[in-house]
Design an enzyme around this catalytic site. Sequence first.
Site, PDB file in Angstrom:
ATOM      1  N   GLU A  67      -0.951 -15.715   0.498  1.00 40.76           N
ATOM      2  CA  GLU A  67       0.116 -14.717   0.600  1.00 40.76           C
ATOM      3  C   GLU A  67       1.431 -15.258   0.016  1.00 40.76           C
ATOM      4  O   GLU A  67       2.139 -14.549  -0.694  1.00 40.76           O
ATOM      5  CB  GLU A  67       0.276 -14.296   2.069  1.00 40.76           C
ATOM      6  CG  GLU A  67       1.407 -13.334   2.355  1.00 40.76           C
ATOM      7  CD  GLU A  67       1.332 -12.007   1.607  1.00 40.76           C
ATOM      8  OE1 GLU A  67       0.357 -11.762   0.892  1.00 40.76           O
ATOM      9  OE2 GLU A  67       2.289 -11.226   1.717  1.00 40.76           O
ATOM     10  N   TRP A  75       5.032   7.384 -12.823  1.00 37.08           N
ATOM     11  CA  TRP A  75       4.559   6.037 -13.153  1.00 37.08           C
ATOM     12  C   TRP A  75       3.472   6.255 -14.199  1.00 37.08           C
ATOM     13  O   TRP A  75       2.402   6.770 -13.889  1.00 37.08           O
ATOM     14  CB  TRP A  75       4.006   5.378 -11.887  1.00 37.08           C
ATOM     15  CG  TRP A  75       3.697   3.922 -11.995  1.00 37.08           C
ATOM     16  CD1 TRP A  75       4.553   2.876 -11.799  1.00 37.08           C
ATOM     17  CD2 TRP A  75       2.415   3.325 -12.261  1.00 37.08           C
ATOM     18  NE1 TRP A  75       3.890   1.684 -11.938  1.00 37.08           N
ATOM     19  CE2 TRP A  75       2.587   1.925 -12.223  1.00 37.08           C
ATOM     20  CE3 TRP A  75       1.147   3.831 -12.546  1.00 37.08           C
ATOM     21  CZ2 TRP A  75       1.542   1.030 -12.443  1.00 37.08           C
ATOM     22  CZ3 TRP A  75       0.097   2.942 -12.775  1.00 37.08           C
ATOM     23  CH2 TRP A  75       0.313   1.558 -12.720  1.00 37.08           C
ATOM     24  N   LYS A 102       3.379 -13.544  -3.104  1.00 39.87           N
ATOM     25  CA  LYS A 102       4.782 -13.091  -2.999  1.00 39.87           C
ATOM     26  C   LYS A 102       5.602 -13.678  -4.140  1.00 39.87           C
ATOM     27  O   LYS A 102       6.383 -12.987  -4.772  1.00 39.87           O
ATOM     28  CB  LYS A 102       5.418 -13.512  -1.667  1.00 39.87           C
ATOM     29  CG  LYS A 102       5.013 -12.777  -0.433  1.00 39.87           C
ATOM     30  CD  LYS A 102       5.510 -11.365  -0.317  1.00 39.87           C
ATOM     31  CE  LYS A 102       4.537 -10.398  -0.905  1.00 39.87           C
ATOM     32  NZ  LYS A 102       3.489  -9.862  -0.094  1.00 39.87           N
ATOM     33  N   ARG A 105       8.199   3.641  -4.492  1.00 37.90           N
ATOM     34  CA  ARG A 105       6.786   3.737  -4.868  1.00 37.90           C
ATOM     35  C   ARG A 105       6.521   3.161  -6.255  1.00 37.90           C
ATOM     36  O   ARG A 105       5.370   2.906  -6.601  1.00 37.90           O
ATOM     37  CB  ARG A 105       6.347   5.209  -4.860  1.00 37.90           C
ATOM     38  CG  ARG A 105       6.373   5.822  -3.480  1.00 37.90           C
ATOM     39  CD  ARG A 105       6.252   7.320  -3.557  1.00 37.90           C
ATOM     40  NE  ARG A 105       4.941   7.757  -3.968  1.00 37.90           N
ATOM     41  CZ  ARG A 105       4.008   8.220  -3.150  1.00 37.90           C
ATOM     42  NH1 ARG A 105       4.242   8.268  -1.864  1.00 37.90           N
ATOM     43  NH2 ARG A 105       2.850   8.627  -3.602  1.00 37.90           N
ATOM     44  N   GLU A 150       4.672 -12.077  -7.530  1.00 37.66           N
ATOM     45  CA  GLU A 150       5.023 -10.643  -7.596  1.00 37.66           C
ATOM     46  C   GLU A 150       6.491 -10.388  -7.901  1.00 37.66           C
ATOM     47  O   GLU A 150       6.818  -9.507  -8.676  1.00 37.66           O
ATOM     48  CB  GLU A 150       4.786 -10.006  -6.220  1.00 37.66           C
ATOM     49  CG  GLU A 150       3.442  -9.431  -5.989  1.00 37.66           C
ATOM     50  CD  GLU A 150       3.397  -8.774  -4.623  1.00 37.66           C
ATOM     51  OE1 GLU A 150       3.067  -7.594  -4.575  1.00 37.66           O
ATOM     52  OE2 GLU A 150       3.693  -9.425  -3.595  1.00 37.66           O
ATOM     53  N   LYS A 186       4.213   0.698  -5.114  1.00 38.27           N
ATOM     54  CA  LYS A 186       4.019   0.477  -3.684  1.00 38.27           C
ATOM     55  C   LYS A 186       2.704   1.056  -3.206  1.00 38.27           C
ATOM     56  O   LYS A 186       2.013   0.484  -2.384  1.00 38.27           O
ATOM     57  CB  LYS A 186       5.191   1.101  -2.925  1.00 38.27           C
ATOM     58  CG  LYS A 186       5.165   0.856  -1.418  1.00 38.27           C
ATOM     59  CD  LYS A 186       5.425  -0.601  -1.110  1.00 38.27           C
ATOM     60  CE  LYS A 186       5.361  -0.913   0.366  1.00 38.27           C
ATOM     61  NZ  LYS A 186       5.186  -2.371   0.575  1.00 38.27           N
ATOM     62  N   HIS A 188     -11.513 -30.789  -6.619  1.00 37.28           N
ATOM     63  CA  HIS A 188     -12.651 -30.255  -7.376  1.00 37.28           C
ATOM     64  C   HIS A 188     -12.225 -29.601  -8.683  1.00 37.28           C
ATOM     65  O   HIS A 188     -12.977 -28.830  -9.266  1.00 37.28           O
ATOM     66  CB  HIS A 188     -13.440 -29.274  -6.503  1.00 37.28           C
ATOM     67  CG  HIS A 188     -14.001 -29.928  -5.279  1.00 37.28           C
ATOM     68  ND1 HIS A 188     -15.024 -30.844  -5.333  1.00 37.28           N
ATOM     69  CD2 HIS A 188     -13.633 -29.851  -3.987  1.00 37.28           C
ATOM     70  CE1 HIS A 188     -15.283 -31.288  -4.116  1.00 37.28           C
ATOM     71  NE2 HIS A 188     -14.445 -30.699  -3.282  1.00 37.28           N
ATOM     72  N   CYS A 209       3.489   7.623  -8.569  1.00 35.70           N
ATOM     73  CA  CYS A 209       4.341   8.806  -8.736  1.00 35.70           C
ATOM     74  C   CYS A 209       4.763   9.390  -7.389  1.00 35.70           C
ATOM     75  O   CYS A 209       4.066   9.256  -6.395  1.00 35.70           O
ATOM     76  CB  CYS A 209       3.590   9.879  -9.499  1.00 35.70           C
ATOM     77  SG  CYS A 209       2.896   9.298 -11.037  1.00 35.70           S
ATOM     78  N   ASN A 256       0.833  14.633  -9.067  1.00 41.76           N
ATOM     79  CA  ASN A 256       0.352  13.253  -8.878  1.00 41.76           C
ATOM     80  C   ASN A 256      -1.164  13.283  -8.972  1.00 41.76           C
ATOM     81  O   ASN A 256      -1.784  14.242  -8.510  1.00 41.76           O
ATOM     82  CB  ASN A 256       0.728  12.723  -7.493  1.00 41.76           C
ATOM     83  CG  ASN A 256       2.195  12.414  -7.370  1.00 41.76           C
ATOM     84  OD1 ASN A 256       2.934  12.513  -8.340  1.00 41.76           O
ATOM     85  ND2 ASN A 256       2.621  12.051  -6.171  1.00 41.76           N
ATOM     86  N   GLY A 257      -1.755  12.228  -9.508  1.00 45.09           N
ATOM     87  CA  GLY A 257      -3.218  12.195  -9.625  1.00 45.09           C
ATOM     88  C   GLY A 257      -3.605  12.177 -11.091  1.00 45.09           C
ATOM     89  O   GLY A 257      -2.755  11.972 -11.966  1.00 45.09           O
TER      90      GLY A 257
HETATM   91  C1  F6R Z   1       1.704  -7.254  -2.158  1.00 46.03           C
HETATM   92  C2  F6R Z   1       1.365  -5.873  -2.045  1.00 46.03           C
HETATM   93  C3  F6R Z   1       0.033  -5.405  -2.507  1.00 46.03           C
HETATM   94  C4  F6R Z   1      -0.575  -4.498  -1.432  1.00 46.03           C
HETATM   95  C5  F6R Z   1      -1.877  -3.872  -1.925  1.00 46.03           C
HETATM   96  C6  F6R Z   1      -2.524  -3.018  -0.854  1.00 46.03           C
HETATM   97  O1  F6R Z   1       2.993  -7.503  -1.733  1.00 46.03           O
HETATM   98  O2  F6R Z   1       2.158  -5.097  -1.579  1.00 46.03           O
HETATM   99  O3  F6R Z   1      -0.819  -6.455  -2.793  1.00 46.03           O
HETATM  100  O4  F6R Z   1      -0.783  -5.261  -0.294  1.00 46.03           O
HETATM  101  O5  F6R Z   1      -1.606  -3.070  -3.035  1.00 46.03           O
HETATM  102  O6  F6R Z   1      -1.693  -1.983  -0.454  1.00 46.03           O
HETATM  103  P1  F6R Z   1      -1.937  -1.205   0.886  1.00 46.03           P
HETATM  104  O7  F6R Z   1      -1.733  -2.149   2.014  1.00 46.03           O
HETATM  105  O8  F6R Z   1      -0.932  -0.096   0.890  1.00 46.03           O
HETATM  106  O9  F6R Z   1      -3.351  -0.698   0.842  1.00 46.03           O
END
Ligand code: F6R
Length: 607
Positions: A480, A74, A484, A27, A487, A602, A503, A2, A100-101
Amino acid sequence: MCGIIGYIGTKEALPILIKGLRRLEYRGYDSAGVAVQDKGVLQRVRAVGKIDNLAEKVKDHDIGGTVGIAHTRWATHGGVTEENAHPHVDCSGDLALVHNGIIENYRELKEKYLAKHIFQSQTDTEILAHLIEENYQGDLRSAVQSALALVQGTYGLVAMHRKEPNKIVAARLGSPLVIGVGDHEYFIASDTSPMLAYTQKVIFLDDGELAEISKEGFEIFTLRDQKISKPTEEITWNEAEAQTNGFPHFMLKEIFDQPTVIKDALRGRLILEDGSAKLGGLNMTVEEIQSIKRVILIACGTASYAALVGKNAFERLAGIPTTVEIASEFRYSDPIIDRHTLVFGISQSGETADTLAAIREAKRKGAYVRGIVNVIGSTIARETDGGTYIHAGPELAVASTKAYTNMIAVLLMYALEFGRSNRLAIATGERLVRALQEIPEKMKIVLEQSDTIKKMAEKFKKYDDFFFLGRGVNYPVALEGSLKLKEISYIHSEAYPGGEMKHGPIALLSKDFPVFALLTKNSLYDKMRSNIEEIKARGAPIILIATEGDAQALALTDNVIYVPTTMELLEPLINTIPLQLFAYHMAVLLGKDVDRPRNLAKSVTVE
Ligand code: F6R
């Protein structure tokens, strides 16, 4: 998750609030709303879906006024409906608030006030509006303080009242709020992004603090009404950095930012003549550095894959046993920590609830705790006893890219600094410093291949499953790349160390299950090559990341992306970029919402 923006000043609030909501879109959210008051009238408009829906809807109302609050929601408690969207109001409609929260005891409180108040939503937030209403006797600040004394949970709360038109009250416990100080105007938001167009002067509220803001100024109090003073800080991010700058998506812009922002991470921190690095925020003496027997890197998601690269570096350069802990697991484990343990909390947002809880636990157990964070003034940055900003600039695409490479750069510099304080030879240190300085140019060489990688994505877009394989320094790169892809394109993918395939996972291979493998010229090249031969023998399509000039790679597959060579420990800084581009192009080709993938946020501020 949020987002909050509030405004009080001399300009029309509505356009500022709508623009602010657009800045908060990154976000992640599923509904939005706004409330503005003018001449004794408080108007509220809410809409499900994109900010565009809200922006359309407000056109049907004649909303003027220079005081207002707005929110992107959210969903956590209650479905994605207009009734559940913020702002919420009390029974009289005089009070509006955004939050928020999570209010953990909202059920008991709601039960208690159900007969007396009209509840219009299924949210945990709405109880706050009714509690403030219960306690309101003409002073919003005092009513908010009384209401908050009754709740358990977390809040970043912003409220206004029709009877006090020149006032916004904001309170924080566990969910960030920042005041922006403009020219005869003030902003209050969950992060600095919606205020960057107007001011870079900010005051970060800490937990247990409440702000009363008017057009003339603001005052800060504790929840028990003790007045406190806080310094204004100047943030370095600006509005221009938060634009797409001609790129079709934030994600592509941020991938292409990498050569520039990695220089920002390295600037002033490398010392060539000592073959070392110096990160000012570490706040540890050489003796303290030498007393460290164990390093723990705590993070989630992409940040945890950057941490895996850091583990390699700490062990190889500094000889210090290092573990990577997923924050959500660590916080409920019983970690063995003592005063010889150094813990780094690594986080782009600096707000990830699990990472925050984990570093608090580490602190309680007596470790040195430092942050490696991107967002300036974020909670992790403020709660650690030192640490380093990664200087990646605003990262607004949900999928992390430039923050990952900058986290790695900072971890490499820490490992170098610790290495040089322990056993690492100056010559090796010098080589590493030089190699780091060459990285930005090498990144550019990879970026120039974006169109080639797009063609590769076009060729492979029909597949539903992918493996990503790497060994040693390239294993975190594979993890990674796989993350990506899943996601943003929603394609199933899994990452494995190359040697692990036989394995079990190899059973899945077929001509319909492509394998993306990292085969760069490093100490594990021959081992990885054998693993790829095993895959080729089973007929799976192969894409390779290989080192420039490695003709043998073409004997394994036609699909080769060449990357410049660098020191082995630094390879992830280069080798990850083609995988970021592959995921990006794949998602665009499949018509996905690249910057705001479904179900993701985010800043993950809930457990
Ligand atoms: C992947 C991604 C998430 C963040 C994770 C940690 O693209 O963005 O996996 O890396 O939620 O977020 P932060 O770095 O903000 O603690």
